[in-house]
Write a protein that holds these residues in place. Structure first.
Motif, PDB file in Angstrom:
ATOM      1  N   GLN A   1       3.870  -3.783  -1.995  1.00  0.00           N
ATOM      2  CA  GLN A   1       2.914  -2.632  -1.680  1.00  0.00           C
ATOM      3  C   GLN A   1       2.765  -2.598  -0.021  1.00  0.00           C
ATOM      4  OE1 GLN A   1      -0.346  -4.330  -4.055  1.00  0.00           O
ATOM      5  NE2 GLN A   1      -0.460  -2.114  -4.683  1.00  0.00           N
ATOM      6  N   LEU A   2       2.802  -3.494   0.624  1.00  0.00           N
ATOM      7  CA  LEU A   2       2.692  -3.493   2.234  1.00  0.00           C
ATOM      8  C   LEU A   2       3.708  -4.413   2.749  1.00  0.00           C
ATOM      9  CD1 LEU A   2       1.220  -2.669   4.944  1.00  0.00           C
ATOM     10  CD2 LEU A   2      -0.466  -4.521   4.291  1.00  0.00           C
TER      11      LEU A   2
ATOM     12  N   ASP B   1       5.266   8.642  -1.571  1.00  0.00           N
ATOM     13  CA  ASP B   1       5.754   7.514  -2.188  1.00  0.00           C
ATOM     14  C   ASP B   1       5.586   6.389  -1.218  1.00  0.00           C
ATOM     15  OD1 ASP B   1       6.629   8.736  -4.731  1.00  0.00           O
ATOM     16  OD2 ASP B   1       8.259   9.730  -3.457  1.00  0.00           O
ATOM     17  N   LEU B   2       5.791   6.833   0.008  1.00  0.00           N
ATOM     18  CA  LEU B   2       5.992   5.663   1.172  1.00  0.00           C
ATOM     19  C   LEU B   2       5.530   6.318   2.211  1.00  0.00           C
ATOM     20  CD1 LEU B   2       7.934   2.764   1.865  1.00  0.00           C
ATOM     21  CD2 LEU B   2       7.884   4.358   3.716  1.00  0.00           C
TER      22      LEU B   2
ATOM     23  N   ASP C   1       9.088  -6.088  -4.308  1.00  0.00           N
ATOM     24  CA  ASP C   1       8.029  -5.626  -4.951  1.00  0.00           C
ATOM     25  C   ASP C   1       6.579  -5.439  -4.106  1.00  0.00           C
ATOM     26  OD1 ASP C   1       9.322  -6.155  -7.293  1.00  0.00           O
ATOM     27  OD2 ASP C   1       9.224  -8.401  -7.119  1.00  0.00           O
TER      28      ASP C   1
ATOM     29  N   MET D   1      12.753  -1.951  -0.887  1.00  0.00           N
ATOM     30  CA  MET D   1      11.532  -1.498  -1.720  1.00  0.00           C
ATOM     31  C   MET D   1      11.794  -0.512  -2.960  1.00  0.00           C
ATOM     32  SD  MET D   1       8.771  -1.200   1.287  1.00  0.00           S
ATOM     33  CE  MET D   1       7.282  -1.096   0.339  1.00  0.00           C
TER      34      MET D   1
ATOM     35  N   TRP E   1      -5.647  -7.845   3.094  1.00  0.00           N
ATOM     36  CA  TRP E   1      -4.353  -7.083   3.064  1.00  0.00           C
ATOM     37  C   TRP E   1      -3.555  -7.821   4.123  1.00  0.00           C
ATOM     38  CZ3 TRP E   1      -1.963  -4.770  -0.243  1.00  0.00           C
ATOM     39  CH2 TRP E   1      -2.663  -3.935  -1.275  1.00  0.00           C
TER      40      TRP E   1
ATOM     41  N   ILE F   1      -2.720   2.436   0.126  1.00  0.00           N
ATOM     42  CA  ILE F   1      -2.195   1.753  -1.027  1.00  0.00           C
ATOM     43  C   ILE F   1      -3.027   1.687  -2.337  1.00  0.00           C
ATOM     44  CG2 ILE F   1      -1.780  -0.958  -1.412  1.00  0.00           C
ATOM     45  CD1 ILE F   1      -1.488  -1.263   1.279  1.00  0.00           C
TER      46      ILE F   1
ATOM     47  N   LYS G   1      -2.016 -10.455   2.135  1.00  0.00           N
ATOM     48  CA  LYS G   1      -0.857  -9.930   1.080  1.00  0.00           C
ATOM     49  C   LYS G   1       0.286  -9.395   1.496  1.00  0.00           C
ATOM     50  CE  LYS G   1      -4.561  -8.563  -2.249  1.00  0.00           C
ATOM     51  NZ  LYS G   1      -5.580  -7.300  -2.870  1.00  0.00           N
TER      52      LYS G   1
ATOM     53  N   GLY H   1      -1.905   4.324  -4.654  1.00  0.00           N
ATOM     54  CA  GLY H   1      -0.521   4.039  -5.180  1.00  0.00           C
ATOM     55  C   GLY H   1       0.704   4.370  -4.243  1.00  0.00           C
ATOM     56  N   THR H   2       0.471   4.584  -3.074  1.00  0.00           N
ATOM     57  CA  THR H   2       1.288   4.720  -1.850  1.00  0.00           C
ATOM     58  C   THR H   2       1.806   3.455  -1.211  1.00  0.00           C
ATOM     59  OG1 THR H   2       0.822   7.014  -1.507  1.00  0.00           O
ATOM     60  CG2 THR H   2       2.097   5.677   0.152  1.00  0.00           C
ATOM     61  N   ARG H   3       2.975   3.309  -1.214  1.00  0.00           N
ATOM     62  CA  ARG H   3       3.437   1.931  -0.377  1.00  0.00           C
ATOM     63  C   ARG H   3       3.389   2.455   0.911  1.00  0.00           C
ATOM     64  NH1 ARG H   3       8.240  -0.044  -4.477  1.00  0.00           N
ATOM     65  NH2 ARG H   3       8.017  -2.075  -3.787  1.00  0.00           N
TER      66      ARG H   3
END
Length: 346
Positions: free
Chosen positions: A142-143, A69-70, A140, A330, A122, A88, A125, A91-93
């Motif tokens: 992702q990174l 998940d992370l 919220d 997160m 990135w 990312i 972002k 789907g992995t944070r």
């Protein structure tokens, strides 16, 4: 349960992540990578973790890491920017403890880190992960670019002044000192106990790579793109801890009377910032092993300078603890989950 991976688990921040996550009720470390120690059991390298992990270090494998998940990156600079975007996309944070995504001006980043940035999209972002400033964006993200240790102590100490426009921004001074663990775990003659014991020195006085990160955060807090800050780090003969003594000149000396209440109000709801009574002297051992920043305000007689002393554990609030704090934000968890242990004394 959050499934967690750690890339680069053999350094001091890696083992600190493992120590903190070992008792986290909502996170489980499912893989930890190290090219140099692949196949070695975690507990064989770090005996303090015996009984907590039945894991061995493994080669970094994107397919395995993407099942998490992370993923925390506790790697040298330049690694996360190459691997994180792929994770990312699947789907992995990511929380990156290196400096790969901290600085928005990539020409400045390349100057200080000696390489071109390979994923500028990135870098743009990424959310700078100082929860006391960017909690909503972190939630919220992702990174998340986990802040550096010196920048954490310096920014938290100065932000209330800058947010309220109370000080002159052309000449802010940050005089900071760190224990030896801030240099990492790699072999380095200059960091041997026989070299640094019973000694104290400044380094990077002509310029340090944390300076642009500090300035970026202070500019954001003040809104003044012309802000000037002098940052000088020092090495002290201890293992953990950072003490930053910060100096700024008030625009209106009458504002001294409200600074203590201003700081207390700014950090009242922050679980990891502790504003001590005016004139206190926080010491690094009061935060050793804990995810806290403790600070105090000072004024010398007939001076317009406000002096702030700010202390953190460079491996916890300055690295792994703040990374776990970011993870908690997160995933919508209680922010102090897994980070509630008090500091260690003596």
């Amino acid at each position: 349960m959050i499934k967690v991976g750690i890339v680069g688990g053999t350094g001091y921040t890696g083992v600190e992540l493992l120590r903190i996550l070992a008792t986290h009720p909502e996170a489980e470390v499912s893989c930890i990578t190290s090219r140099s120690e692949a196949g070695l059991a975690v507990a064989d390298l770090y005996p303090n973790l015996r009984g907590h992990y039945d894991l061995a270090f493994s080669e970094p494998d994107p397919d395995t890491l993407a099942q998490c998940d992370l993923v925390f990156f506790a790697t040298p600079h330049g690694v996360a920017m190459r691997l994180a975007p792929e994770l990312i996309a699947r789907g992995t944070r990511v929380v990156d403890l290196s400096a790969d995504f901290r600085i928005k001006d990539l020409d400045v980043w390349a100057k200080w880190y000696g390489m071109p940035h390979e994923t500028p999209e990135w870098a743009e972002k990424a959310v700078y992960g100082l929860p006391e400033v960017a909690r909503a964006a972190i939630r919220d993200a992702q990174l998340v670019a986990n802040p550096g240790c010196y920048p954490t102590a310096v920014q938290l100490g100065l932000i209330p002044l800058l947010e309220n426009g109370l000080v002159k921004t052309d000449r802010i001074i940050a005089d900071a000192k760190s224990g030896a663990s801030g240099a990492g775990r790699q072999a380095n003659v200059g960091m041997l106990h026989g070299e640094i014991g019973e000694s104290f020195k400044a380094y990077g006085a002509s310029g340090h790579r944390h300076l642009p990160e500090i300035r970026q955060g202070l500019v954001a807090a003040s809104g003044d793109s012309q802000l000037g800050v002098t940052f000088v780090p020092h090495l002290v003969p201890m293992i953990r801890g950072i003490e930053a003594t910060l100096y700024a000149e008030l625009n209106n000396p009458a504002d001294f009377d409200r600074l203590q209440s201003l700081y207390e109000a700014r950090y009242r709801d922050e679980p990891f910032v502790d504003v001590l009574p005016f004139g206190s002297h926080p010491d690094t051992r009061s935060v050793r092993g804990a995810n806290h920043c403790r600070m105090a305000l000072h004024r010398q007689e007939d001076s317009n300078l406000v002096i702030i002393t700010s202390v953190i554990d460079n491996l916890v609030k300055g690295a792994a603890g703040q990374a776990v704090q970011n993870m908690n934000v997160m995933f919508g968890l209680q922010e102090n989950l897994g980070l509630q242990a008090p500091a260690m004394l003596p």
